[in-house]
Design a protein around this motif. Structure first.
Motif, PDB file in Angstrom:
ATOM      1  N   LYS A  39       1.004  -1.150   0.017  1.00  0.00           N
ATOM      2  CA  LYS A  39      -0.018  -0.011  -0.058  1.00  0.00           C
ATOM      3  C   LYS A  39       0.831   1.460  -0.008  1.00  0.00           C
ATOM      4  O   LYS A  39       2.015   1.280   0.157  1.00  0.00           O
ATOM      5  N   CYS A  93       1.865   1.798   3.969  1.00  0.00           N
ATOM      6  CA  CYS A  93       2.100   0.947   4.857  1.00  0.00           C
ATOM      7  C   CYS A  93       2.593  -0.436   3.951  1.00  0.00           C
ATOM      8  O   CYS A  93       2.499  -0.540   2.699  1.00  0.00           O
ATOM      9  N   CYS A 131       1.065  -3.152   4.069  1.00  0.00           N
ATOM     10  CA  CYS A 131      -0.006  -4.348   3.688  1.00  0.00           C
ATOM     11  C   CYS A 131      -0.019  -4.523   2.021  1.00  0.00           C
ATOM     12  O   CYS A 131      -0.030  -3.719   1.058  1.00  0.00           O
ATOM     13  N   THR A 166      -5.076  -5.340   6.520  1.00  0.00           N
ATOM     14  CA  THR A 166      -4.789  -4.076   7.027  1.00  0.00           C
ATOM     15  C   THR A 166      -3.691  -4.179   8.296  1.00  0.00           C
ATOM     16  O   THR A 166      -3.551  -5.222   8.763  1.00  0.00           O
ATOM     17  N   CYS A 167      -3.531  -2.947   8.728  1.00  0.00           N
ATOM     18  CA  CYS A 167      -2.710  -2.621   9.814  1.00  0.00           C
ATOM     19  C   CYS A 167      -3.012  -1.430  10.292  1.00  0.00           C
ATOM     20  O   CYS A 167      -3.714  -0.604  10.177  1.00  0.00           O
ATOM     21  N   CYS A 214      -3.180   1.569   8.191  1.00  0.00           N
ATOM     22  CA  CYS A 214      -3.992   1.889   7.098  1.00  0.00           C
ATOM     23  C   CYS A 214      -5.395   1.876   7.562  1.00  0.00           C
ATOM     24  O   CYS A 214      -6.332   2.229   6.943  1.00  0.00           O
TER      25      CYS A 214
HETATM   26 ZN   LIG Z   1      -1.670  -1.396   6.271  1.00  0.00          ZN
END
Ligand SMILES: [Zn+2]
Lengths: 489, 96
Positions: A22, A25, A27, A39-40, A43
């Motif tokens: 992304k 990040c 991901c 996701t993290c 994000c």
């Molecule tokens: Zn993320």
């Protein structure tokens, strides 16, 4: 009252850049994963997380911006665009406001069918921003809650905004096709509209000539168009709708705020949506978590130098170097870079570029379509197809057997020499051909008489007979020789 | 630049904050004071000073394009007011 109007169209294209991870990040950006598994904290906007710019995303956006002839300012930064929507977990989108990474470009468009004059569509700006998530409404559950999938959140998007320079749905379609082709040649996006990698919003209104002078109708933004065909239909519908509304109400631009309408493809109509917040209502401000990017003119020059040949360059070269028609050129270039490369290799290895073009645009593309295959998997290599064409040029393969040879080469992946052997093709030498024709004429005095009395088409009947006697004969030569011999009798 | 009651009403709508009558009145005064405080900056002579887009004199910080492990889904969803095993649940989204 008869009235003419001009349709004024500007397009906003969001293209998902082909990165692995992304924008801010690590991901994955892979499409189709289980909801909410990519996701993290960054994000999904957890407090204390820190976004960091993905270098590849920036490089791809720079490449694209340069390819659409944009100016690249030395300094660019990212801003927060605040609005509330369930698919936007941070409550703001990281986007670019007053200092986008590129501006003032253009794209040249033309129409194969010449429905409009070639023109230059100006590009206002292209900027890099993050995508939002998706809401999935469960129909079966009726009025139940919407489910939110945030996998897409934070995926890099390049927003490319055109000036309102298009005047018909055909021009809009041409702009989109050319832009998509360019993006595909650059390899910056897969441009898959079904998967949302390329999304189009259109701004449209009408300019009318009235007794009181020129008048414009209120601008409408159309959303939810899921194919280029849908964009064309939506624009045509919307122009007619606006004209009708103008006739009924006389409402001009400024009389009502800009409206957003959604395209309903099944019903073939646009429907009003919630009114858009004004730009000032987004309360943009510089994102304090991200640092600006400064580029040098040397870096921009490097990107320009590394672009390689783009669709417009290929079109020019194919016409200039190989004398192809602009129609053939379009067919080749619009098939994508791999097909152009294949053609170039065929043309390089044989002495008839025009024939190479015909074979590629007709037989090869037909075969690929029938097999739902792609050029990189095609059984006849470029050099083998060149060999086939060259054998025809050199008279080693009669034109009439060329398609048989092509089919056999395609099935067995063999070269033209083996194919000629396999098909039992032998060159028919001139004296053998003459004696064959003489035999046929001797057996058909009526045809000879017809030719002599001014009916050369009578020899047509002999061509079939000649082919029966020897499948390798060239019908054109049989015709010529029979005519010549008949006249001499 | 004075903050009016209308400003507070608009900003609270954009921020999706439902304020009571008294809160609107208090905030109009308080936000006015904050803006007036920051407004002191306008007394500084900024002729010939380039506008600043960022507070830190750092630029071009990048990460490489490498996929890293994401959060386990249960953890990602854990803090949501409402969720099912797959996703976040929110009231129906209207109007597209
Ligand atoms: Zn993320």
């Amino acid at each position: 009252m008869s009235q003419t109007y001009t349709t004024i169209i500007g397009l906003e294209v969001h293209v998902q850049l082909a990165t692995d991870s992304k924008l801010f990040c690590g991901c994955s950006t892979q499409f189709g994963a289980e909801p909410n598994t990519q996701t993290c904290p960054v994000c999904i906007g957890m407090p204390g997380s820190l976004p960091v710019m993905n270098r590849e995303a920036y490089d791809l956006s720079l490449k694209t911006a340069v390819a659409v002839n944009c100016e690249i300012p030395e300094f660019t930064k990212w801003d927060r665009k605040q609005y509330f929507y369930p698919d936007l977990p941070k409550g703001y989108q990281i986007s670019q406001y007053d200092l986008p990474m590129s501006a003032n470009g253009y794209l040249e468009i033309h129409d194969e069918k010449d429905r409009f004059e070639p023109k230059r569509v100006r590009i206002t700006r292209a900027h890099l921003e993050e995508d939002a998530g998706k809401s999935v409404h469960d129909e079966q559950a009726g009025t139940a809650d919407s489910e939110i999938d945030l996998n897409r959140t934070g995926t890099p998007l390049l927003e490319i905004v055109s000036e309102p320079d298009m005047r018909s749905s055909a021009e809009a379609r041409a702009y989109l096709s050319e832009l998509k082709l360019l993006l595909t040649y650059l390899g910056v996006s897969d441009c898959n509209m079904q998967e949302g990698s390329l999304r189009v919003d259109a701004n449209v209104n009408l300019h009318l000539d009235t007794d009181e002078g020129k008048v414009a109708t209120p601008i409408v933004e159309i959303k939810n168009m899921n194919s280029f065909r849908a964009v064309e239909r939506a624009l045509d519908y919307e122009a007619q709708r606006q004209f009708r509304v103008w006739q009924e109400t006389g409402k001009k631009i400024g009389d009502s705020p800009k409206q957003t309408r959604g395209w309903d493809d099944a019903a073939g109509i646009t429907r009003g949506q919630r009114s858009k917040e004004e730009s000032s209502d987004y309360r943009y401000f510089p994102d304090p978590d991200l640092v600006p990017i400064i580029v040098t003119s040397e870096q921009i020059q490097e990107v320009k130098d590394a672009l390689g040949e783009l669709p417009a360059d290929f079109r020019n070269r194919l016409i200039r170097e190989f004398g192809l028609s602009s129609y053939d050129t379009d067919v080749l270039v619009n098939q994508g870079r791999e097909v152009v490369d294949y053609f170039l290799e065929v043309a390089e290895h044989c002495d008839d570029a025009k024939a190479a073009c015909n074979w590629v645009t007709q037989e090869v593309l037909r075969a690929l379509k029938e097999r739902e295959s792609i050029i990189s998997e095609f059984a006849i290599s470029a050099t083998n197809l060149a060999g086939l064409i060259q054998a025809i040029v050199e008279g080693k393969l009669p034109k009439t057997r060329a398609k048989d040879a092509f089919e056999l080469m395609m099935v067995d992946g063999i070269d033209v020499a083996s194919t000629v052997d396999r098909l039992g093709i032998e060159q028919v030498d001139e004296s053998a051909l003459e004696s064959l024709c003489q035999e046929l004429l001797d057996a058909n005095p009526k045809i000879v008489a017809d030719v002599q009395s001014g009916k050369p088409q009578a020899v047509g009947a002999l061509i079939g007979q000649a082919k029966k006697r020897n499948p390798n004969v060239d019908p054109g030569r049989v015709r010529e020789i029979c005519l010549k011999l008949a006249q001499q009798e | 630049m004075a903050i009016t009651r209308a400003d507070v009403e608009k900003v609270s709508l954009l921020a999706r904050l439902q304020l009571s009558e008294t809160e609107i009145e208090t905030l109009t005064v308080e936000l006015g004071k904050i803006v007036a405080y920051v407004d002191q900056l306008s007394e500084v002579d900024t002729d010939g000073v380039a506008p600043m887009a960022h507070a830190v004199e750092v630029s071009n910080v990048f990460a490489s394009d490498e996929v890293k492990t994401s959060l386990p889904r249960e953890q990602a969803l854990a803090n949501a007011p409402s969720h099912n095993p797959r996703g976040y649940l929110v009231p129906p989204v209207l109007g597209g």
